[in-house]
Design an enzyme around this catalytic site. Structure first.
Site, mmCIF file in Angstrom:
data_model
loop_
_atom_site.group_PDB
_atom_site.id
_atom_site.type_symbol
_atom_site.label_atom_id
_atom_site.label_comp_id
_atom_site.label_asym_id
_atom_site.label_seq_id
_atom_site.Cartn_x
_atom_site.Cartn_y
_atom_site.Cartn_z
ATOM 1 N N LYS A 142 -65.403 7.185 2.947
ATOM 2 C CA LYS A 142 -64.146 7.615 3.577
ATOM 3 C C LYS A 142 -62.917 7.086 2.831
ATOM 4 O O LYS A 142 -61.990 7.833 2.539
ATOM 5 C CB LYS A 142 -64.140 7.147 5.044
ATOM 6 N N ASP A 162 -71.094 6.581 -7.337
ATOM 7 C CA ASP A 162 -71.676 6.351 -6.012
ATOM 8 C C ASP A 162 -73.160 6.693 -6.123
ATOM 9 O O ASP A 162 -73.504 7.734 -6.683
ATOM 10 C CB ASP A 162 -70.986 7.267 -4.962
ATOM 11 N N CYS A 194 -66.796 0.340 -2.194
ATOM 12 C CA CYS A 194 -68.202 0.362 -1.756
ATOM 13 C C CYS A 194 -68.434 -0.836 -0.844
ATOM 14 O O CYS A 194 -67.669 -1.792 -0.855
ATOM 15 C CB CYS A 194 -69.122 0.300 -2.969
ATOM 16 N N PRO A 195 -69.500 -0.789 -0.042
ATOM 17 C CA PRO A 195 -69.798 -1.957 0.796
ATOM 18 C C PRO A 195 -70.360 -3.088 -0.055
ATOM 19 O O PRO A 195 -70.802 -2.855 -1.185
ATOM 20 C CB PRO A 195 -70.860 -1.431 1.765
ATOM 21 N N THR A 221 -60.017 -3.552 -2.722
ATOM 22 C CA THR A 221 -59.747 -3.632 -1.277
ATOM 23 C C THR A 221 -61.079 -3.576 -0.522
ATOM 24 O O THR A 221 -61.096 -3.362 0.683
ATOM 25 C CB THR A 221 -58.847 -2.473 -0.789
ATOM 26 N N ARG A 223 -64.650 -5.732 -0.758
ATOM 27 C CA ARG A 223 -65.036 -7.068 -0.313
ATOM 28 C C ARG A 223 -64.941 -8.010 -1.498
ATOM 29 O O ARG A 223 -65.239 -7.621 -2.631
ATOM 30 C CB ARG A 223 -66.469 -7.081 0.236
ATOM 31 N N ASP A 247 -57.100 -7.470 -2.468
ATOM 32 C CA ASP A 247 -56.810 -7.708 -1.048
ATOM 33 C C ASP A 247 -57.901 -8.580 -0.430
ATOM 34 O O ASP A 247 -57.794 -8.970 0.727
ATOM 35 C CB ASP A 247 -56.728 -6.365 -0.303
ATOM 36 N N GLU A 252 -62.633 -16.145 0.688
ATOM 37 C CA GLU A 252 -61.450 -16.007 1.543
ATOM 38 C C GLU A 252 -61.611 -16.580 2.948
ATOM 39 O O GLU A 252 -60.626 -16.890 3.608
ATOM 40 C CB GLU A 252 -61.059 -14.518 1.669
ATOM 41 N N HIS A 284 -56.213 -9.885 2.774
ATOM 42 C CA HIS A 284 -57.066 -8.962 3.547
ATOM 43 C C HIS A 284 -56.241 -8.231 4.615
ATOM 44 O O HIS A 284 -56.515 -8.318 5.812
ATOM 45 C CB HIS A 284 -58.246 -9.708 4.185
HETATM 46 P P1 NAI Z 1 -68.114 4.325 3.769
HETATM 47 O O1 NAI Z 1 -69.412 3.889 4.350
HETATM 48 O O2 NAI Z 1 -67.472 5.573 4.278
HETATM 49 O O3 NAI Z 1 -68.279 4.486 2.178
HETATM 50 C C1 NAI Z 1 -68.940 3.568 1.367
HETATM 51 C C2 NAI Z 1 -69.416 4.320 0.127
HETATM 52 O O4 NAI Z 1 -69.973 3.364 -0.776
HETATM 53 C C3 NAI Z 1 -70.510 5.348 0.437
HETATM 54 O O5 NAI Z 1 -70.207 6.597 -0.151
HETATM 55 C C4 NAI Z 1 -71.758 4.739 -0.193
HETATM 56 O O6 NAI Z 1 -72.670 5.712 -0.680
HETATM 57 C C5 NAI Z 1 -71.132 3.935 -1.323
HETATM 58 N N1 NAI Z 1 -72.040 2.949 -1.848
HETATM 59 C C6 NAI Z 1 -73.126 2.361 -1.265
HETATM 60 N N2 NAI Z 1 -73.745 1.559 -2.129
HETATM 61 C C7 NAI Z 1 -73.051 1.629 -3.289
HETATM 62 C C8 NAI Z 1 -73.232 1.053 -4.562
HETATM 63 N N3 NAI Z 1 -74.272 0.243 -4.828
HETATM 64 N N4 NAI Z 1 -72.340 1.349 -5.528
HETATM 65 C C9 NAI Z 1 -71.297 2.190 -5.293
HETATM 66 N N5 NAI Z 1 -71.092 2.788 -4.108
HETATM 67 C C10 NAI Z 1 -71.965 2.506 -3.120
HETATM 68 O O7 NAI Z 1 -67.159 3.082 3.911
HETATM 69 P P2 NAI Z 1 -65.565 3.046 3.866
HETATM 70 O O8 NAI Z 1 -65.033 3.213 5.236
HETATM 71 O O9 NAI Z 1 -65.068 3.928 2.796
HETATM 72 O O10 NAI Z 1 -65.303 1.515 3.460
HETATM 73 C C11 NAI Z 1 -65.707 0.997 2.205
HETATM 74 C C12 NAI Z 1 -65.635 -0.516 2.225
HETATM 75 O O11 NAI Z 1 -64.281 -0.925 2.281
HETATM 76 C C13 NAI Z 1 -66.273 -1.169 3.469
HETATM 77 O O12 NAI Z 1 -67.666 -1.387 3.280
HETATM 78 C C14 NAI Z 1 -65.537 -2.470 3.589
HETATM 79 O O13 NAI Z 1 -66.250 -3.482 2.912
HETATM 80 C C15 NAI Z 1 -64.212 -2.223 2.877
HETATM 81 N N6 NAI Z 1 -63.063 -2.254 3.799
HETATM 82 C C16 NAI Z 1 -62.016 -3.106 3.526
HETATM 83 C C17 NAI Z 1 -60.907 -3.166 4.361
HETATM 84 C C18 NAI Z 1 -59.725 -4.062 4.091
HETATM 85 O O14 NAI Z 1 -58.898 -4.287 4.999
HETATM 86 N N7 NAI Z 1 -59.561 -4.593 2.886
HETATM 87 C C19 NAI Z 1 -60.851 -2.343 5.570
HETATM 88 C C20 NAI Z 1 -61.968 -1.448 5.729
HETATM 89 C C21 NAI Z 1 -63.029 -1.427 4.879
#
Ligand code: NAI
Length: 302
Positions: A142, A162, A194-195, A221, A223, A247, A252, A284
């Site tokens: 997303k 991805d 990515c997560p 942004t 982890r 971020d 942290e 963050h």
């Molecule tokens: P999401 O689940 O929609 O997308 C994550 C994407 O990463 C997926 O398309 C997945 O296939 C991909 N992925 C999985 N394993 C991977 C790998 N080994 N290499 C590359 N890509 C891989 O999650 P969303 O909502 O886009 O969030 C992504 C990350 O952003 C979260 O996991 C979280 O850690 C971080 N985040 C940080 C925030 C902040 O305030 N700094 C706030 C919200 C999320």
């Protein structure tokens, strides 16, 4: 707190707000509650989960998207349900990533400090057009998709990595998926969405940064532990890469969200990082918009 109070009252949910983070020393405070609501820097490892179970806690509600700080296997074993907020505002995070990128490439923090002290000199503030450069989006969920749209808006060529590529989306947008090697080699801007998993832990390391262009910048942004921070400091110091805007930071949890301004910084790696003119660190806060807070509270209470 303000967002939660309003929506909890409307839904008859009682919440006790505690300033402290969930960890081994504070877990006892969960006694008497049905659930605990935690955030990115709380700890929910197996030991803490067992204790929560012993105290009668039935669920852990993460008021964030990432869940790397929860031992899911331990929770399943203990019969504790884990819920999170999978999407509250991907725009909030992506827009912050874009703000960091522009701040870095156009030296906005330096310019801000200068003009605040009535210094209108522009020496050393030469930036770089993003238009025409290549942006790498690492993780196209997303947030990554929002970021890709924003970067495309700047006129950048977008390449993505991805393990679960969304080819249909990429084709519609004119983006292409590449392998890990290529995204590190070809990106002028490399943004992480990515997560944090075993595969992505320290994905930004010595070897991968060696492949990067010497003026490329990293935006994180996602982890903190996606980046081997000591290797990042080394790469920046030796000008193997052009800059970084972060971020999140792998250590942290004891630092971010607190005012440490009266103290001597104990973390030498972070101290070194923030001393560099081509590094921006925010605490963050990518999620921190009114819209996102409202959505987080609503989803969590529901
Ligand atoms: P999401 O689940 O929609 O997308 C994550 C994407 O990463 C997926 O398309 C997945 O296939 C991909 N992925 C999985 N394993 C991977 C790998 N080994 N290499 C590359 N890509 C891989 O999650 P969303 O909502 O886009 O969030 C992504 C990350 O952003 C979260 O996991 C979280 O850690 C971080 N985040 C940080 C925030 C902040 O305030 N700094 C706030 C919200 C999320």
């Amino acid at each position: 707190k303000a967002s939660f109070e309003k929506i909890a009252e409307q839904n008859g949910v009682q919440i006790k707000f505690l300033e402290t983070k969930l960890n081994q020393d504070t877990v006892e405070l969960a006694k008497g509650f049905d659930g605990v609501c935690i955030f990115v820097n709380d700890t929910a490892n197996a030991q803490i989960i067992d204790k929560l179970h012993e105290l009668g806690v039935k669920f852990i509600a993460l008021r964030c998207a990432g869940f790397n700080n929860v031992d899911l296997a331990a929770a399943e074993k203990a019969g504790i349900q884990v819920v999170r907020v999978p999407a509250y505002s991907p725009h909030a995070v992506a827009e912050h990533g874009a703000a960091l990128l522009l701040s870095l490439t156009r030296h906005i923090p330096q310019a801000y400090l200068r003009t605040k002290t009535v210094n209108f000199n522009i020496e050393g503030l030469t930036g770089r057009d993003l238009f025409g450069l290549t942006a790498g989006v690492f993780g196209t969920g997303k947030i990554g998709q929002c970021m890709a749209d924003i970067l495309k808006g700047f006129g950048m060529k977008v390449i993505c990595y991805d393990p679960f590529p969304n080819e249909k989306w990429a084709k519609e947008k004119g983006f292409s998926y590449v392998d890990i090697d290529t995204i590190f080699k070809e990106s002028d801007v490399l943004s992480f969405h990515c997560p944090l998993t075993d595969e992505t832990y320290h994905i930004v390391n010595h070897d991968n940064m060696k492949k990067m262009k010497s003026d490329a910048v990293i935006i994180n942004t996602g982890r903190g532990a996606l980046i081997d921070t000591k290797a990042l400091v080394h790469a920046l110091k030796h000008k193997h890469i052009g800059g970084a805007a972060l971020d999140v930071y792998e250590e942290e949890s004891d630092i971010f969200f607190e005012d440490n301004s009266g103290h001597i910084m104990e973390d030498d790696t972070l101290a070194r990082l923030i001393s560099m003119p081509n590094v921006i660190v925010t605490s963050h806060q990518a999620f921190l918009t009114e819209e996102a807070l409202e959505n987080i509270a609503e989803t969590t209470v529901n």
